[in-house]
Design a protein around this motif. Structure first.
Motif, PDB file in Angstrom:
ATOM      1  N   GLY A  20     -87.258 -15.469 -24.048  1.00 11.55           N
ATOM      2  CA  GLY A  20     -88.057 -14.124 -23.783  1.00 11.55           C
ATOM      3  C   GLY A  20     -89.407 -14.651 -23.111  1.00 11.55           C
ATOM      4  N   VAL A  21     -89.950 -15.802 -23.328  1.00  7.77           N
ATOM      5  CA  VAL A  21     -91.261 -16.212 -22.533  1.00  7.77           C
ATOM      6  C   VAL A  21     -91.189 -16.538 -21.182  1.00  7.77           C
ATOM      7  N   TRP A  22     -89.968 -17.084 -20.906  1.00  4.14           N
ATOM      8  CA  TRP A  22     -89.596 -17.162 -19.483  1.00  4.14           C
ATOM      9  C   TRP A  22     -89.303 -16.001 -18.868  1.00  4.14           C
ATOM     10  N   GLN A 119     -92.547 -37.450 -20.849  1.00  2.00           N
ATOM     11  CA  GLN A 119     -93.766 -37.331 -21.858  1.00  2.00           C
ATOM     12  C   GLN A 119     -93.952 -36.047 -21.974  1.00  2.00           C
ATOM     13  N   LYS A 120     -94.738 -35.677 -23.030  1.00  2.00           N
ATOM     14  CA  LYS A 120     -95.154 -34.052 -23.263  1.00  2.00           C
ATOM     15  C   LYS A 120     -95.598 -33.672 -21.812  1.00  2.00           C
ATOM     16  N   GLY A 121     -94.971 -32.471 -21.567  1.00  2.00           N
ATOM     17  CA  GLY A 121     -95.349 -31.772 -20.260  1.00  2.00           C
ATOM     18  C   GLY A 121     -95.006 -32.427 -18.939  1.00  2.00           C
ATOM     19  N   ARG A 122     -94.096 -33.282 -19.004  1.00  3.23           N
ATOM     20  CA  ARG A 122     -93.503 -34.241 -17.911  1.00  3.23           C
ATOM     21  C   ARG A 122     -92.132 -34.400 -18.034  1.00  3.23           C
ATOM     22  N   PHE A 123     -91.360 -33.712 -17.375  1.00  7.28           N
ATOM     23  CA  PHE A 123     -89.967 -33.925 -17.292  1.00  7.28           C
ATOM     24  C   PHE A 123     -89.202 -34.256 -15.972  1.00  7.28           C
ATOM     25  N   ARG A 124     -88.093 -34.642 -15.845  1.00  3.19           N
ATOM     26  CA  ARG A 124     -87.346 -35.119 -14.811  1.00  3.19           C
ATOM     27  C   ARG A 124     -86.776 -33.851 -14.273  1.00  3.19           C
ATOM     28  N   GLN A 125     -86.215 -32.827 -14.953  1.00  2.00           N
ATOM     29  CA  GLN A 125     -86.091 -31.570 -14.313  1.00  2.00           C
ATOM     30  C   GLN A 125     -87.093 -30.547 -14.951  1.00  2.00           C
ATOM     31  N   PHE A 126     -87.859 -29.992 -14.022  1.00  2.00           N
ATOM     32  CA  PHE A 126     -88.649 -29.047 -14.440  1.00  2.00           C
ATOM     33  C   PHE A 126     -88.869 -27.880 -13.602  1.00  2.00           C
ATOM     34  N   HIS A 127     -89.541 -26.808 -13.677  1.00  2.00           N
ATOM     35  CA  HIS A 127     -89.415 -25.597 -12.961  1.00  2.00           C
ATOM     36  C   HIS A 127     -90.884 -25.195 -12.348  1.00  2.00           C
ATOM     37  N   GLN A 128     -90.835 -24.745 -11.093  1.00  2.00           N
ATOM     38  CA  GLN A 128     -91.985 -24.280 -10.546  1.00  2.00           C
ATOM     39  C   GLN A 128     -91.987 -22.795  -9.801  1.00  2.00           C
ATOM     40  N   LEU A 129     -92.811 -21.917 -10.135  1.00  2.00           N
ATOM     41  CA  LEU A 129     -93.141 -21.101  -9.309  1.00  2.00           C
ATOM     42  C   LEU A 129     -93.866 -21.243  -8.416  1.00  2.00           C
ATOM     43  N   ILE A 307     -96.855 -23.489  -9.493  1.00  2.00           N
ATOM     44  CA  ILE A 307     -97.363 -23.278 -10.996  1.00  2.00           C
ATOM     45  C   ILE A 307     -96.104 -24.316 -12.021  1.00  2.00           C
ATOM     46  N   GLY A 308     -96.552 -25.072 -12.768  1.00  2.00           N
ATOM     47  CA  GLY A 308     -95.452 -25.938 -13.666  1.00  2.00           C
ATOM     48  C   GLY A 308     -94.888 -25.057 -14.705  1.00  2.00           C
ATOM     49  N   LEU A 309     -94.008 -24.367 -14.774  1.00  2.00           N
ATOM     50  CA  LEU A 309     -93.619 -23.440 -15.549  1.00  2.00           C
ATOM     51  C   LEU A 309     -93.481 -24.009 -17.214  1.00  2.00           C
ATOM     52  N   GLU A 310     -93.094 -25.137 -17.161  1.00  2.00           N
ATOM     53  CA  GLU A 310     -92.911 -25.982 -18.584  1.00  2.00           C
ATOM     54  C   GLU A 310     -94.304 -25.867 -19.123  1.00  2.00           C
ATOM     55  N   ARG A 311     -95.185 -26.247 -18.445  1.00  2.00           N
ATOM     56  CA  ARG A 311     -96.595 -26.420 -18.899  1.00  2.00           C
ATOM     57  C   ARG A 311     -97.159 -24.956 -19.385  1.00  2.00           C
ATOM     58  N   LEU A 312     -96.855 -24.083 -18.283  1.00  2.00           N
ATOM     59  CA  LEU A 312     -97.311 -22.441 -18.458  1.00  2.00           C
ATOM     60  C   LEU A 312     -96.794 -22.075 -19.732  1.00  2.00           C
ATOM     61  N   THR A 314     -95.781 -23.453 -22.530  1.00  2.00           N
ATOM     62  CA  THR A 314     -96.354 -23.756 -23.603  1.00  2.00           C
ATOM     63  C   THR A 314     -97.612 -23.048 -23.993  1.00  2.00           C
ATOM     64  N   LEU A 315     -98.387 -22.511 -23.211  1.00  2.00           N
ATOM     65  CA  LEU A 315     -99.708 -22.000 -23.272  1.00  2.00           C
ATOM     66  C   LEU A 315     -99.506 -20.635 -23.568  1.00  2.00           C
ATOM     67  N   MET A 316     -98.208 -20.089 -23.611  1.00  2.00           N
ATOM     68  CA  MET A 316     -98.030 -18.657 -24.007  1.00  2.00           C
ATOM     69  C   MET A 316     -97.461 -18.475 -25.239  1.00  2.00           C
ATOM     70  N   ASP A 317     -97.719 -17.324 -25.913  1.00  2.00           N
ATOM     71  CA  ASP A 317     -97.152 -16.870 -27.253  1.00  2.00           C
ATOM     72  C   ASP A 317     -95.637 -16.909 -27.245  1.00  2.00           C
ATOM     73  N   GLY A 318     -94.997 -17.474 -28.168  1.00  2.00           N
ATOM     74  CA  GLY A 318     -93.643 -17.483 -28.085  1.00  2.00           C
ATOM     75  C   GLY A 318     -92.900 -16.204 -27.802  1.00  2.00           C
ATOM     76  N   GLY A 319     -92.805 -15.232 -28.563  1.00  2.00           N
ATOM     77  CA  GLY A 319     -92.168 -14.117 -28.316  1.00  2.00           C
ATOM     78  C   GLY A 319     -90.896 -14.310 -28.109  1.00  2.00           C
ATOM     79  N   GLY A 320     -89.977 -14.834 -28.566  1.00  2.00           N
ATOM     80  CA  GLY A 320     -88.826 -15.141 -28.471  1.00  2.00           C
ATOM     81  C   GLY A 320     -87.898 -14.093 -29.501  1.00  2.00           C
TER      82      GLY A 320
END
Ligand code: ATP
Ligand code: MG
Length: 419
Positions: A20-22, A119-129, A307-312, A314-320
């Motif tokens: 939902g949040v994505w 680590q938190k907010g740091r992945f080996r596969q992550f997404h960017q807009l 924009i790093g979407l995994e970090r984005l 985590t700042l958004m309300d769940g809404g799933g």
């Protein structure tokens, strides 16, 4: 039972509950970006390794340590893309877009790959807009691009962000600054971390954003590029600041903000979010006036951000939350189940979301499942009903129910659900 296969370290699944949040991020992107004239581009997730060595720069963390490279069957060196800009610029040069359209405004959304310590907010596969504007050097464009970033973050409900800006100079003023920086730091080289000792010769500007505390202490009093800018770079920065002020976009100048990527010139910016901990940068960008030429195109200025979407998220309300289901079809018995199968297909064909039982459960168990799916109504097909050519349609909130003829049932339900 066989042993479970573990996910690869640093990767993560985006489960249905999180989609939902994505989806909201994608919705914000597709509604806002066209207002600024951006169109989507999709480039491959792997490219020749040389693309990133030349564009990101051989002396950067990304290329030195973080890139997933492999040789294909013809021994060509391939890399999973660690970022988006290089591929977009390669595509523009390849397709002759740099010349054909003076101002190409492009955006992308997709996975990036970096071999970093997870680590938190740091992945080996992550997404960017990310967005790129190719073909314009004016500082007011920088302001427009930063305003776009602010609008995207606001549309995602992310309000507590600090915008930091800086100028990283240009090929005219940066070499002299680089020399001054090296001269100031070389005497204290032994106090620097191993990486920074290497950076001192390969990429000294990167020393300024080293996260190792002892390095921070050494570079605290180092000369700042912002005081070594040439007139043109200083004017450019002043215009950016004036524009941001004009638009009411709050910012701070961070003289230590450098980009890890060599192709950046002049304006550099980051959006730092409260609530992300150590990995606080939710987005980063800037001008890269030298890159198009570096990749074989005509000299062409450009600017972008990612924009790093995994970090984005985590700042958004769940809404799933799962949307309620209009209908559940509950067949009782073999013959009823075949009838149900046809009914649900007709309903879906009419645009109505519906589920049915396939396991021959009792009516009670089926209604429990309908409840869990938050179904509003159930269509009950029992032997009695079928024999009479009818179905029972029950409102699951009020428990009111009525018998309806099977003939024309699908059409009536579709008409009720989609008036
Ligand atoms: P950092 O300082 O956090 O390593 P960076 O300078 O390497 O960031 P960029 O290459 O500018 O990051 O990428 C832009 C954005 O992408 C970052 O601001 C961040 O939000 C996100 N990002 C970068 N690397 C990762 C990663 N390994 N995992 C998740 N997000 C990332
Ligand atoms: Mg990084």
């Amino acid at each position: 039972m066989s042993e479970r296969i573990q996910p690869v370290k640093g990767t993560h699944d985006i489960l249905p509950e999180e989609q939902g949040v994505w989806g909201r991020v994608r919705a914000a992107a597709t509604s806002i970006l066209p207002l600024y004239g951006f169109r989507e581009i999709t480039t491959p997730m792997f490219e020749s390794a040389e693309l990133f060595e030349r564009s990101v720069g051989a002396a950067t963390d990304i290329v030195e340590k973080e890139m997933y490279t492999f040789a294909d069957s013809k021994e060509r060196r391939i890399a999973l893309r660690p970022e988006g800009t290089a591929g977009v610029v390669r595509a523009c040069v390849h397709h002759g877009r740099v010349r054909a359209q003076p101002l190409d405004k492009l955006y992308y959304l997709g996975p990036m790959f970096r071999r970093e310590r997870p680590q938190k907010g740091r992945f080996r596969q992550f997404h960017q807009l990310g967005v790129e504007v190719i073909g314009e050097s004016s500082a007011t464009l920088d302001v427009e691009v930063i305003a776009l970033l602010a609008r995207l973050l606001a549309a995602c409900g992310v309000a507590r962000v600090e915008l930091q800006i800086n100028s990283v100079g240009c090929p005219i003023c940066r070499p002299a600054y680089r020399a001054a920086l090296v001269a100031a730091l070389a005497p204290r080289a032994t106090e620097l971390c191993d990486d920074c000792q290497r950076r001192l010769t390969t990429n000294p500007l990167r020393l300024l954003d080293c996260k190792v505390p002892t390095c921070g202490a050494v570079t605290a009093g180092a000369p700042e590029l912002i005081h070594h800018l040439c007139d043109a770079c200083r004017d450019h920065l002043a215009t950016v600041e004036r524009g941001l002020t004009e638009l009411g976009i709050a910012y701070t100048v961070n003289p230590r903000l450098v980009r890890g990527l060599d192709y950046y010139t002049r304006t550099a910016f980051e959006a730092i979010a409260a609530g992300l901990g150590a990995q606080a940068a939710v987005a980063a960008g800037g001008r890269y006036d030298g890159l198009v030429e570096e990749l074989g195109g005509p000299p062409t200025p450009a600017i972008g951000f990612a924009i790093g979407l995994e970090r984005l998220v985590t700042l958004m309300d769940g809404g799933g939350e799962v949307p309620p289901l209009p209908l559940f079809v509950a067949p009782l018995g073999e013959a009823a189940r075949l009838f149900a199968l046809k009914l649900v297909e007709e309903l879906r064909g009419g645009g109505v979301a519906v589920e049915m039982d396939h396991a021959g459960r009792s009516l009670k168990a089926q209604l429990k499942r309908a409840d869990r799916l938050q179904a509003r109504r159930a269509v009950i097909l029992g032997d009695d009903e079928l024999a009479a050519g009818e179905a029972t349609v029950r409102d699951l909130a009020t428990h009111n129910q009525e018998r309806q003829p099977l003939a024309g049932l699908a059409a009536r339900l579709i008409a009720e659900e989609r008036p």
